[in-house]
Design a protein around this motif. Sequence first.
Motif, PDB file in Angstrom:
ATOM      1  N   LEU A 146       0.714  -1.179   0.141  1.00  0.00           N
ATOM      2  CA  LEU A 146       0.058   0.050   0.026  1.00  0.00           C
ATOM      3  C   LEU A 146       0.660   1.290   0.028  1.00  0.00           C
ATOM      4  CD1 LEU A 146      -2.819  -1.194   2.972  1.00  0.00           C
ATOM      5  CD2 LEU A 146      -2.606  -1.292   0.352  1.00  0.00           C
ATOM      6  N   GLY A 147       0.538   2.259  -0.448  1.00  0.00           N
ATOM      7  CA  GLY A 147       1.128   3.569  -0.623  1.00  0.00           C
ATOM      8  C   GLY A 147       0.685   4.607  -1.002  1.00  0.00           C
ATOM      9  N   GLN A 148       1.058   5.627  -1.543  1.00  0.00           N
ATOM     10  CA  GLN A 148       0.571   7.050  -1.915  1.00  0.00           C
ATOM     11  C   GLN A 148       1.455   7.260  -3.087  1.00  0.00           C
ATOM     12  OE1 GLN A 148       2.040   7.038   1.500  1.00  0.00           O
ATOM     13  NE2 GLN A 148       0.278   5.949   1.979  1.00  0.00           N
ATOM     14  N   LYS A 149       0.619   8.187  -4.070  1.00  0.00           N
ATOM     15  CA  LYS A 149       1.431   8.953  -5.156  1.00  0.00           C
ATOM     16  C   LYS A 149       1.889  10.218  -4.507  1.00  0.00           C
ATOM     17  CE  LYS A 149      -2.248   9.024  -7.930  1.00  0.00           C
ATOM     18  NZ  LYS A 149      -3.299   9.278  -8.995  1.00  0.00           N
ATOM     19  N   ALA A 150       2.768  11.047  -5.385  1.00  0.00           N
ATOM     20  CA  ALA A 150       3.245  12.208  -4.778  1.00  0.00           C
ATOM     21  C   ALA A 150       2.142  13.302  -4.431  1.00  0.00           C
ATOM     22  CB  ALA A 150       4.095  12.822  -5.840  1.00  0.00           C
ATOM     23  N   THR A 151       1.208  13.015  -5.011  1.00  0.00           N
ATOM     24  CA  THR A 151      -0.062  14.037  -4.795  1.00  0.00           C
ATOM     25  C   THR A 151      -0.896  13.708  -3.764  1.00  0.00           C
ATOM     26  OG1 THR A 151      -1.660  12.703  -6.277  1.00  0.00           O
ATOM     27  CG2 THR A 151      -0.348  14.262  -7.457  1.00  0.00           C
ATOM     28  N   GLY A 152      -0.516  12.490  -2.970  1.00  0.00           N
ATOM     29  CA  GLY A 152      -1.154  12.160  -1.930  1.00  0.00           C
ATOM     30  C   GLY A 152      -2.181  11.040  -2.076  1.00  0.00           C
ATOM     31  N   GLY A 153      -2.540  10.782  -3.502  1.00  0.00           N
ATOM     32  CA  GLY A 153      -3.539   9.882  -3.759  1.00  0.00           C
ATOM     33  C   GLY A 153      -3.074   8.324  -3.325  1.00  0.00           C
ATOM     34  N   GLN A 154      -4.003   7.606  -2.978  1.00  0.00           N
ATOM     35  CA  GLN A 154      -3.743   6.107  -2.380  1.00  0.00           C
ATOM     36  C   GLN A 154      -3.665   5.381  -3.511  1.00  0.00           C
ATOM     37  OE1 GLN A 154      -3.438   5.728   1.177  1.00  0.00           O
ATOM     38  NE2 GLN A 154      -3.641   7.685   0.843  1.00  0.00           N
ATOM     39  N   VAL A 155      -2.826   4.383  -3.475  1.00  0.00           N
ATOM     40  CA  VAL A 155      -2.397   3.434  -4.568  1.00  0.00           C
ATOM     41  C   VAL A 155      -2.125   2.101  -3.601  1.00  0.00           C
ATOM     42  CG1 VAL A 155      -1.278   4.794  -6.042  1.00  0.00           C
ATOM     43  CG2 VAL A 155       0.069   3.524  -4.483  1.00  0.00           C
ATOM     44  N   GLU A 156      -2.539   0.854  -4.404  1.00  0.00           N
ATOM     45  CA  GLU A 156      -2.302  -0.370  -4.000  1.00  0.00           C
ATOM     46  C   GLU A 156      -1.649  -1.204  -5.233  1.00  0.00           C
ATOM     47  OE1 GLU A 156      -4.624  -4.543  -2.935  1.00  0.00           O
ATOM     48  OE2 GLU A 156      -5.736  -2.630  -2.586  1.00  0.00           O
ATOM     49  N   VAL A 157      -0.464  -1.599  -4.964  1.00  0.00           N
ATOM     50  CA  VAL A 157       0.423  -2.506  -5.764  1.00  0.00           C
ATOM     51  C   VAL A 157       0.309  -3.708  -5.421  1.00  0.00           C
ATOM     52  CG1 VAL A 157       2.779  -2.617  -6.508  1.00  0.00           C
ATOM     53  CG2 VAL A 157       2.006  -0.270  -6.040  1.00  0.00           C
ATOM     54  N   VAL A 207      -1.527  -1.871 -10.540  1.00  0.00           N
ATOM     55  CA  VAL A 207      -1.479  -0.709  -9.450  1.00  0.00           C
ATOM     56  C   VAL A 207      -2.874   0.020  -9.582  1.00  0.00           C
ATOM     57  CG1 VAL A 207      -0.588   1.648  -8.830  1.00  0.00           C
ATOM     58  CG2 VAL A 207       0.944  -0.105  -9.854  1.00  0.00           C
ATOM     59  N   ARG A 208      -3.417  -0.244  -8.464  1.00  0.00           N
ATOM     60  CA  ARG A 208      -4.861   0.436  -8.283  1.00  0.00           C
ATOM     61  C   ARG A 208      -4.929   1.770  -7.858  1.00  0.00           C
ATOM     62  NH1 ARG A 208      -8.726  -2.964  -4.521  1.00  0.00           N
ATOM     63  NH2 ARG A 208      -8.531  -4.592  -6.303  1.00  0.00           N
ATOM     64  N   ALA A 209      -5.008   2.712  -8.567  1.00  0.00           N
ATOM     65  CA  ALA A 209      -5.001   4.013  -8.535  1.00  0.00           C
ATOM     66  C   ALA A 209      -6.380   5.051  -8.891  1.00  0.00           C
ATOM     67  CB  ALA A 209      -3.835   4.691  -8.924  1.00  0.00           C
ATOM     68  N   SER A 210      -6.555   5.942  -8.658  1.00  0.00           N
ATOM     69  CA  SER A 210      -7.632   6.726  -9.078  1.00  0.00           C
ATOM     70  C   SER A 210      -7.579   7.383 -10.302  1.00  0.00           C
ATOM     71  CB  SER A 210      -8.088   8.285  -8.129  1.00  0.00           C
ATOM     72  OG  SER A 210      -6.823   8.801  -7.946  1.00  0.00           O
ATOM     73  N   LYS A 211      -6.376   7.604 -10.918  1.00  0.00           N
ATOM     74  CA  LYS A 211      -5.871   7.824 -12.162  1.00  0.00           C
ATOM     75  C   LYS A 211      -4.829   7.090 -12.733  1.00  0.00           C
ATOM     76  CE  LYS A 211      -7.673  12.579 -11.501  1.00  0.00           C
ATOM     77  NZ  LYS A 211      -7.113  14.119 -11.705  1.00  0.00           N
ATOM     78  N   PRO A 212      -4.702   6.922 -14.174  1.00  0.00           N
ATOM     79  CA  PRO A 212      -3.377   6.226 -14.393  1.00  0.00           C
ATOM     80  C   PRO A 212      -2.216   6.957 -13.963  1.00  0.00           C
ATOM     81  CG  PRO A 212      -5.159   6.571 -16.257  1.00  0.00           C
ATOM     82  CD  PRO A 212      -5.754   7.473 -15.150  1.00  0.00           C
ATOM     83  N   LEU A 213      -1.106   6.305 -14.086  1.00  0.00           N
ATOM     84  CA  LEU A 213       0.122   6.844 -13.437  1.00  0.00           C
ATOM     85  C   LEU A 213       0.741   6.980 -14.705  1.00  0.00           C
ATOM     86  CD1 LEU A 213       1.168   3.936 -10.993  1.00  0.00           C
ATOM     87  CD2 LEU A 213      -0.143   5.951 -10.574  1.00  0.00           C
ATOM     88  N   LYS A 214       1.747   8.006 -14.642  1.00  0.00           N
ATOM     89  CA  LYS A 214       2.567   8.531 -15.725  1.00  0.00           C
ATOM     90  C   LYS A 214       4.115   8.286 -15.218  1.00  0.00           C
ATOM     91  CE  LYS A 214      -0.273  12.761 -16.431  1.00  0.00           C
ATOM     92  NZ  LYS A 214      -0.376  14.295 -16.475  1.00  0.00           N
ATOM     93  N   ARG A 250       5.300   6.205  -3.112  1.00  0.00           N
ATOM     94  CA  ARG A 250       5.727   5.765  -1.652  1.00  0.00           C
ATOM     95  C   ARG A 250       5.079   4.591  -1.129  1.00  0.00           C
ATOM     96  NH1 ARG A 250      10.379   7.067   1.172  1.00  0.00           N
ATOM     97  NH2 ARG A 250      10.135   7.402   3.192  1.00  0.00           N
ATOM     98  N   LEU A 251       5.863   3.627  -1.055  1.00  0.00           N
ATOM     99  CA  LEU A 251       5.327   2.192  -0.522  1.00  0.00           C
ATOM    100  C   LEU A 251       5.365   1.936   0.757  1.00  0.00           C
ATOM    101  CD1 LEU A 251       5.921   0.133  -3.723  1.00  0.00           C
ATOM    102  CD2 LEU A 251       3.777   1.523  -3.098  1.00  0.00           C
ATOM    103  N   GLU A 252       4.432   1.600   1.384  1.00  0.00           N
ATOM    104  CA  GLU A 252       4.250   1.215   2.899  1.00  0.00           C
ATOM    105  C   GLU A 252       5.283   2.286   3.821  1.00  0.00           C
ATOM    106  OE1 GLU A 252       2.916  -1.121   3.988  1.00  0.00           O
ATOM    107  OE2 GLU A 252       2.238  -1.995   2.349  1.00  0.00           O
ATOM    108  N   ASN A 253       5.153   3.346   3.134  1.00  0.00           N
ATOM    109  CA  ASN A 253       5.483   4.496   3.966  1.00  0.00           C
ATOM    110  C   ASN A 253       7.120   4.492   4.540  1.00  0.00           C
ATOM    111  OD1 ASN A 253       5.223   7.312   5.199  1.00  0.00           O
ATOM    112  ND2 ASN A 253       5.080   6.738   7.209  1.00  0.00           N
ATOM    113  N   THR A 254       7.824   3.897   3.495  1.00  0.00           N
ATOM    114  CA  THR A 254       9.245   3.438   3.706  1.00  0.00           C
ATOM    115  C   THR A 254      10.246   3.674   2.517  1.00  0.00           C
ATOM    116  OG1 THR A 254       8.472   1.545   5.178  1.00  0.00           O
ATOM    117  CG2 THR A 254      10.649   1.525   4.429  1.00  0.00           C
ATOM    118  N   PHE A 255       9.821   3.403   1.298  1.00  0.00           N
ATOM    119  CA  PHE A 255      10.622   3.783   0.143  1.00  0.00           C
ATOM    120  C   PHE A 255       9.876   4.018  -1.205  1.00  0.00           C
ATOM    121  CE2 PHE A 255       9.451  -0.771   0.236  1.00  0.00           C
ATOM    122  CZ  PHE A 255       9.016  -1.010  -1.210  1.00  0.00           C
ATOM    123  N   ASP A 256      10.618   4.684  -2.097  1.00  0.00           N
ATOM    124  CA  ASP A 256       9.969   5.235  -3.210  1.00  0.00           C
ATOM    125  C   ASP A 256      10.290   4.356  -4.155  1.00  0.00           C
ATOM    126  OD1 ASP A 256       8.770   7.523  -1.723  1.00  0.00           O
ATOM    127  OD2 ASP A 256      10.891   8.557  -2.335  1.00  0.00           O
TER     128      ASP A 256
END
Length: 339
Positions: free
Chosen positions: A68-79, A94-101, A107-113
């Motif tokens: 689980l993680g976040q995009k740079a914009t703060g949106g939630q993602v599930e990988v 990757v489950r996200a609100s919008k396609p990734l560029k 940022r995954l598991e609040n630990t690494f990018d």
Amino acid sequence: MLTLDDFDYLLPPECIAQAPLAERTASRLLVTTGTALEDRQFVDLPDLLAPGDLLVMNDTRVLHARLLGQKATGGQVEVLVERVTADDEVLAQVRASKPLKPGGKLRLENTFDVEVLGREGEFYRLRFPGDAIELIERHGRLPLPPYIERAAANADEERYQTVFAREHGSVAAPTAGLHFDASLLERLRAKGIGIAHVTLHVGAGTFQPVRVHDLSEHRMHREHYHVPQATADAIAATQKRGGRIVAVGTTTLRTLESASADGTLKVGAGETALFITPGFEFRVIDVLITNFHLPKSTLLMLVSAFGSLEAIRAAYRHAINSGYRFFSYGDAMLIHRQP
């Protein structure tokens, strides 16, 4: 012409096993030989095989592939990692609100990018800041199948792996192997039944629905496999003395039938997108041990090809009426190949 509807059946929700039994070998075993059905227990397996038979098992190990993680914009993602393609790269859903560029960071598991490199069909290519398997195993979560309606618990860390799992790379367990424990393996060896291994890393595509009505239009996802020389030698020796090759799971069957596509079992690594439906000519496998599979799934099509469509339909009706437990943590079948 076969269609998706030929592989549909009505499954009461209460038949779906949500957790494993207390003992691995405590599952029931439905034995099918043509239209003949026999209710047994999995612990009876040594009595159902003969000295000189060879069990072939998939030794893949399930990754902690859900992050689980976040995009740079703060949106939630599930990988959900599909496969590791290099030391520091993976293909992932990757489950996200919008396609990734491409070029974006997650940022995954609040630990690494990780860096988004681009897309390959429904998957994204992601670059990890180090060894991908090490980071996934340290920070990820065990990805239970979508029909198990709970989060992974501590007990799943052991029970959603086979006791012979060795090679990291799957996002789903080769579930037929979950029924074996050390004691049963020892009983099989003591009876003169051989045991060998292959590796096929199960991808998340195994849970994807078939989206076409005409099965000739379906395209399978690709999965990586490896056949060791020792396993090829054991198969050749078994066949020479008249023993049977028993596949533990559909992944083992697909591995060996893929590696034998031209009539000779090839040793080494490969990729398979083999789609097996009734009419397929099996070259290697004589007996299949497998769990019960989802309606309209490619795995149900495979077992219907192996045991005959009508026989498998009858077996599934019997299993539902007799209270068998279905899917990953459920009961098993022993299917003898039918012409």
